[in-house]
Motif scaffolding. Structure first.
Motif, PDB file in Angstrom:
ATOM      1  N   ALA A   1       0.835  -1.206   0.000  1.00 26.45           N
ATOM      2  CA  ALA A   1       0.000   0.000   0.000  1.00 26.45           C
ATOM      3  C   ALA A   1       0.866   1.251   0.000  1.00 26.45           C
ATOM      4  O   ALA A   1       0.556   2.229  -0.698  1.00 26.45           O
ATOM      5  CB  ALA A   1      -0.925  -0.005   1.204  1.00 26.45           C
ATOM      6  N   SER A   2       1.964   1.219   0.739  1.00 22.72           N
ATOM      7  CA  SER A   2       2.856   2.382   0.752  1.00 22.72           C
ATOM      8  C   SER A   2       3.542   2.556  -0.602  1.00 22.72           C
ATOM      9  O   SER A   2       3.746   3.688  -1.060  1.00 22.72           O
ATOM     10  CB  SER A   2       3.887   2.273   1.877  1.00 22.72           C
ATOM     11  OG  SER A   2       4.831   1.262   1.616  1.00 22.72           O
ATOM     12  N   VAL A   3       3.889   1.451  -1.241  1.00 24.15           N
ATOM     13  CA  VAL A   3       4.481   1.527  -2.579  1.00 24.15           C
ATOM     14  C   VAL A   3       3.456   2.099  -3.563  1.00 24.15           C
ATOM     15  O   VAL A   3       3.781   2.962  -4.384  1.00 24.15           O
ATOM     16  CB  VAL A   3       4.984   0.147  -3.057  1.00 24.15           C
ATOM     17  CG1 VAL A   3       5.437   0.199  -4.503  1.00 24.15           C
ATOM     18  CG2 VAL A   3       6.114  -0.344  -2.169  1.00 24.15           C
ATOM     19  N   ALA A   4       2.222   1.655  -3.471  1.00 24.15           N
ATOM     20  CA  ALA A   4       1.159   2.182  -4.341  1.00 24.15           C
ATOM     21  C   ALA A   4       0.999   3.678  -4.128  1.00 24.15           C
ATOM     22  O   ALA A   4       0.835   4.441  -5.100  1.00 24.15           O
ATOM     23  CB  ALA A   4      -0.157   1.462  -4.065  1.00 24.15           C
TER      24      ALA A   4
ATOM     25  N   ALA B   1       1.540   6.644  -6.849  1.00 33.89           N
ATOM     26  CA  ALA B   1       0.402   7.500  -7.199  1.00 33.89           C
ATOM     27  C   ALA B   1       0.864   8.912  -7.530  1.00 33.89           C
ATOM     28  O   ALA B   1       0.214   9.611  -8.312  1.00 33.89           O
ATOM     29  CB  ALA B   1      -0.606   7.534  -6.058  1.00 33.89           C
ATOM     30  N   HIS B   2       1.992   9.312  -6.967  1.00 36.22           N
ATOM     31  CA  HIS B   2       2.509  10.654  -7.207  1.00 36.22           C
ATOM     32  C   HIS B   2       3.489  10.705  -8.373  1.00 36.22           C
ATOM     33  O   HIS B   2       3.598  11.739  -9.024  1.00 36.22           O
ATOM     34  CB  HIS B   2       3.193  11.191  -5.950  1.00 36.22           C
ATOM     35  CG  HIS B   2       2.276  11.233  -4.773  1.00 36.22           C
ATOM     36  ND1 HIS B   2       1.217  12.101  -4.679  1.00 36.22           N
ATOM     37  CD2 HIS B   2       2.243  10.483  -3.645  1.00 36.22           C
ATOM     38  CE1 HIS B   2       0.575  11.904  -3.550  1.00 36.22           C
ATOM     39  NE2 HIS B   2       1.173  10.919  -2.901  1.00 36.22           N
ATOM     40  N   ALA B   3       4.175   9.622  -8.652  1.00 37.62           N
ATOM     41  CA  ALA B   3       5.244   9.643  -9.642  1.00 37.62           C
ATOM     42  C   ALA B   3       4.950   8.800 -10.881  1.00 37.62           C
ATOM     43  O   ALA B   3       5.275   9.204 -11.990  1.00 37.62           O
ATOM     44  CB  ALA B   3       6.555   9.184  -9.000  1.00 37.62           C
TER      45      ALA B   3
ATOM     46  N   GLU C   1       0.839   4.618 -13.616  1.00 41.25           N
ATOM     47  CA  GLU C   1       0.534   3.367 -14.319  1.00 41.25           C
ATOM     48  C   GLU C   1       0.723   2.149 -13.414  1.00 41.25           C
ATOM     49  O   GLU C   1       0.042   1.139 -13.572  1.00 41.25           O
ATOM     50  CB  GLU C   1       1.392   3.228 -15.568  1.00 41.25           C
ATOM     51  CG  GLU C   1       1.022   4.226 -16.657  1.00 41.25           C
ATOM     52  CD  GLU C   1       1.909   4.093 -17.884  1.00 41.25           C
ATOM     53  OE1 GLU C   1       2.686   3.119 -17.960  1.00 41.25           O
ATOM     54  OE2 GLU C   1       1.824   4.969 -18.753  1.00 41.25           O
ATOM     55  N   LYS C   2       1.643   2.222 -12.476  1.00 41.48           N
ATOM     56  CA  LYS C   2       1.929   1.085 -11.593  1.00 41.48           C
ATOM     57  C   LYS C   2       1.026   1.058 -10.358  1.00 41.48           C
ATOM     58  O   LYS C   2       0.921   0.025  -9.692  1.00 41.48           O
ATOM     59  CB  LYS C   2       3.387   1.117 -11.156  1.00 41.48           C
ATOM     60  CG  LYS C   2       4.357   0.882 -12.295  1.00 41.48           C
ATOM     61  CD  LYS C   2       5.779   0.870 -11.806  1.00 41.48           C
ATOM     62  CE  LYS C   2       6.737   0.619 -12.948  1.00 41.48           C
ATOM     63  NZ  LYS C   2       8.120   0.607 -12.492  1.00 41.48           N
ATOM     64  N   THR C   3       0.391   2.153 -10.049  1.00 43.57           N
ATOM     65  CA  THR C   3      -0.406   2.249  -8.828  1.00 43.57           C
ATOM     66  C   THR C   3      -1.476   1.170  -8.711  1.00 43.57           C
ATOM     67  O   THR C   3      -1.577   0.518  -7.660  1.00 43.57           O
ATOM     68  CB  THR C   3      -1.039   3.652  -8.715  1.00 43.57           C
ATOM     69  OG1 THR C   3       0.006   4.621  -8.731  1.00 43.57           O
ATOM     70  CG2 THR C   3      -1.843   3.797  -7.447  1.00 43.57           C
TER      71      THR C   3
END
Length: 66
Positions: A21-24, A28-30, A33-35
């Motif tokens: 969740a922290s990686v997501a 989300a800011h950078a 597409e991966k979020t």
């Protein structure tokens, strides 16, 4: 697996969910597409944690040896 092991598994799965969740959130800011992929992985690990907790709730506090 006994109750203690189920609880340990639940804790490990919850830790993985929290990390993903922290990686997501970072993505989300950078890198939006991966979020969704990280968020979905976090949700999957959350489900695993809840499943281990549900199993642990059905088991007795102590194990007996046969």
């Amino acid at each position: 697996m006994d109750r203690t092991e189920q609880l340990e598994q639940a804790r490990g799965a919850a830790d993985k969910a929290r990390y993903l969740a922290s990686v997501a959130e970072r993505h989300a800011h950078a890198d939006r597409e991966k979020t969704p992929a990280y968020a979905a992985a976090s949700e999957a690990w959350s489900t695993v944690a809840r499943t281990h907790l549900a199993i642990a709730a059905l088991l007795s506090d102590t194990t007996t040896e046969d």
